[in-house]
Design an enzyme around this catalytic site. Structure first.
Site, PDB file in Angstrom:
ATOM      1  NE  ARG A  77      -3.420   2.354   2.822  1.00  0.00           N
ATOM      2  CZ  ARG A  77      -3.114   3.243   3.748  1.00  0.00           C
ATOM      3  NH1 ARG A  77      -2.077   3.016   4.571  1.00  0.00           N
ATOM      4  NH2 ARG A  77      -3.805   4.353   3.885  1.00  0.00           N
ATOM      5  CG  HIS A 120      -0.453   9.305   3.483  1.00  0.00           C
ATOM      6  ND1 HIS A 120      -0.432   7.947   3.775  1.00  0.00           N
ATOM      7  CD2 HIS A 120      -0.161   9.931   4.651  1.00  0.00           C
ATOM      8  CE1 HIS A 120      -0.129   7.776   5.054  1.00  0.00           C
ATOM      9  NE2 HIS A 120       0.039   8.977   5.605  1.00  0.00           N
ATOM     10  CD  GLU A 165      -3.887   8.061   9.729  1.00  0.00           C
ATOM     11  OE1 GLU A 165      -3.261   9.117   9.990  1.00  0.00           O
ATOM     12  OE2 GLU A 165      -3.559   6.959  10.181  1.00  0.00           O
ATOM     13  CG  ASN A 303      -4.683   3.762   8.898  1.00  0.00           C
ATOM     14  OD1 ASN A 303      -4.842   2.730   8.261  1.00  0.00           O
ATOM     15  ND2 ASN A 303      -4.157   4.852   8.363  1.00  0.00           N
ATOM     16  CE1 TYR A 305       0.692   3.310  13.440  1.00  0.00           C
ATOM     17  CE2 TYR A 305      -1.255   4.522  12.739  1.00  0.00           C
ATOM     18  CZ  TYR A 305      -0.053   3.906  12.437  1.00  0.00           C
ATOM     19  OH  TYR A 305       0.404   3.871  11.147  1.00  0.00           O
ATOM     20  CD  GLU A 383      -1.102   4.341   7.977  1.00  0.00           C
ATOM     21  OE1 GLU A 383      -0.766   4.826   9.091  1.00  0.00           O
ATOM     22  OE2 GLU A 383      -1.290   5.028   6.960  1.00  0.00           O
TER      23      GLU A 383
END
Length: 476
Positions: A77, A120, A165, A303, A305, A383
């Site tokens: 990606r 991005h 995002e 995504n 985290y 991600e």
């Protein structure tokens, strides 16, 4: 530990972003993006780092794709640079298009599926000078750029992500000022968010007309960074309120328009009375916008985290001054328009090099909650990864057991979500390479492959070698 097999069709990949790895910032017709400009603002990026060279991927495509193949990646990606493909937001630049065509062909030659992310965060600076994402016309220029790439790559790229995002682009870029373009204009983030989603909708509509049908014609979707907000102190009303604000102004401000074709009533309540240039911010929403934005997609990229412990109170305790929305070296404001919401690492959990807590069970909770609340398309974790202060041993190897454990824990969380009925079809570790980490410059390393920025030598870390085995066997 018991072996954990994933579905045989599960996609194993890794991800990068153009500005973070490509370099060649002024070559072959590329012109400045907002991140080229922002990186040159004093204090905007740690150590004054820029993305001018980054990982020099622009000149090292063959080497880097060979590396991907050696790591048994099914898919890669990557994002494309708007400033390279349509410099200054203008006419197509064939040299820029040719770079991505060469990358795609090289991936296919090595048996790796190319997955394109169209945006991005690297808006051409000329378009920002005209208002950026607060200017509705930018959404239409985004569609022009997307179609230029589809003209060139549509016959060979099966997956198209419109935005990566958009919360960061809108609220860190236009409300809080932590990211490029560094504007701290409060309600501007809401206007930018709507125009970003409008750009997404315009591209989905155009790609559908071109035969991107969710099957043989390719698949289209969007990637959202999502969180699991909880009140820092559940007994404090201000913290409960802040958690509610994060849920809506982080997650649902994008999820509801894209998956339901409407803004939640709570969004309007939380932003009541907020105006942009003398008008309610909702004036940016025009007839037909939400029908475009809410058109069905084939893929939702998630995504993840960390979760968030949210507070609406000022804190004096030094242990609590680790808000993940702060800028490392520049004075910024809250990215939540209309009221403070501060997020802190939870006490008692281990943290990464960025003070982000390690909370893999939050990914399971997030995926299950999404599945319960929405009619989801296919889901991919696009991600997930961690920054740690890696050390190169005397023999040149890099052992990163913390990152390996982080990825392993989150893969188990993905598997748990699959067992609970969530249609998760793949996982992309962030990131393939150590790279330019936005406002942190080269200070933070997320890669499973170490990059010596002086020599550009690539060295797979122990996490990469482990991930290579997992990808080859499909067993954790």
């Amino acid at each position: 530990m018991t072996e954990t097999p994933f579905p045989t069709s599960f996609l194993w990949g890794s991800a990068t972003a153009a500005f973070q790895i490509e370099g060649a910032h002024d070559q072959d017709g590329r012109t400045p993006s907002i991140w080229d400009t922002f990186a040159r603002v004093p204090g905007a990026v740690l150590d004054g780092d820029t993305g001018d060279v980054a990982c020099d991927h622009y000149h090292r495509v063959e080497e880097d794709v060979d590396l991907m193949a050696s790591l048994n990646l099914d898919a890669y990606r990557f994002s494309t640079s708007w400033a390279r493909v349509r410099p200054d937001g203008g006419e197509p630049n064939q040299r820029g298009v040719d770079f991505y065509a060469r990358l795609v062909d090289t991936l296919l030659d090595r048996g790796i599926t190319p997955w394109v992310t169209l945006y991005h965060w690297d808006l051409p600076q000329v378009l920002e000078d005209a208002g950026g994402w607060t200017n509705r016309d930018t959404a239409h220029r985004f569609a022009d750029y997307a179609l230029t790439l589809h003209d060139a790559l549509g016959d060979r790229v099966p997956y198209w992500t419109t935005l990566n995002e958009p919360w960061c682009s809108a609220f860190l870029g236009y409300t809080g000022g932590q990211h490029a373009p560094g504007r701290q204009e409060g309600v501007a983030g809401l206007v930018a968010a709507h125009h970003l989603m409008l750009g997404h909708g315009l591209v989905v509509d155009e790609l559908r007309r071109r035969g991107v049908d969710g099957r043989e014609g390719g698949q289209v979707g969007i990637t959202l960074n999502l969180t699991v907000p909880e009140p820092f102190d559940p007994t404090e009303p201000a913290d409960v309120s802040a958690s509610h604000r994060v849920e809506h102004l982080f997650n649902r401000v994008f999820l509801d328009p894209i998956l339901r074709g409407s803004y939640a009533e709570e969004i309007h309540e939380l932003t009541e009375g907020l105006c942009w240039r003398g008008h309610p911010w909702q004036s940016a929403i025009r007839d037909g916008d939400l029908a475009l934005i809410g058109a069905p997609i084939d893929v939702l990229g998630v995504n993840y985290y960390h979760g968030d412990a949210a507070s609406g109170r000022p804190h004096r305790d030094a242990d609590l001054l680790g808000s993940r929305i702060r800028h490392p070296s520049r004075e910024t404001t809250s990215p939540y328009p209309g009221g403070e919401a501060i997020t802190f690492p939870r006490r008692g959990l281990p943290v990464t090099g960025l003070d982000w807590e390690v909370q893999p069970e939050g990914l399971t909770d997030l995926l299950v909650a999404l599945n319960d609340d929405y009619d989801l398309p296919a889901v991919y974790v696009t991600e997930n990864g961690a920054a740690y202060p890696d050390v190169v041993a005397d023999d040149g190897t890099v052992d990163d057991p913390e990152r390996l454990a982080f990825v392993a824990g989150h893969l188990r969380a993905v598997h748990a979500a699959i067992e609970k009925g969530v249609d998760v079809r793949g996982y992309f570790v962030w990131s393939l390479l150590d790279n330019f980490e936005w406002a942190y410059g080269y200070d933070q390393r997320f890669g499973i492959v170490h990059v010596d920025y002086e020599t550009q030598q690539r060295t797979p870390k122990s996490s990469a070698l482990w991930y290579s085995r997992v990808a080859a066997e499909g067993i954790l």
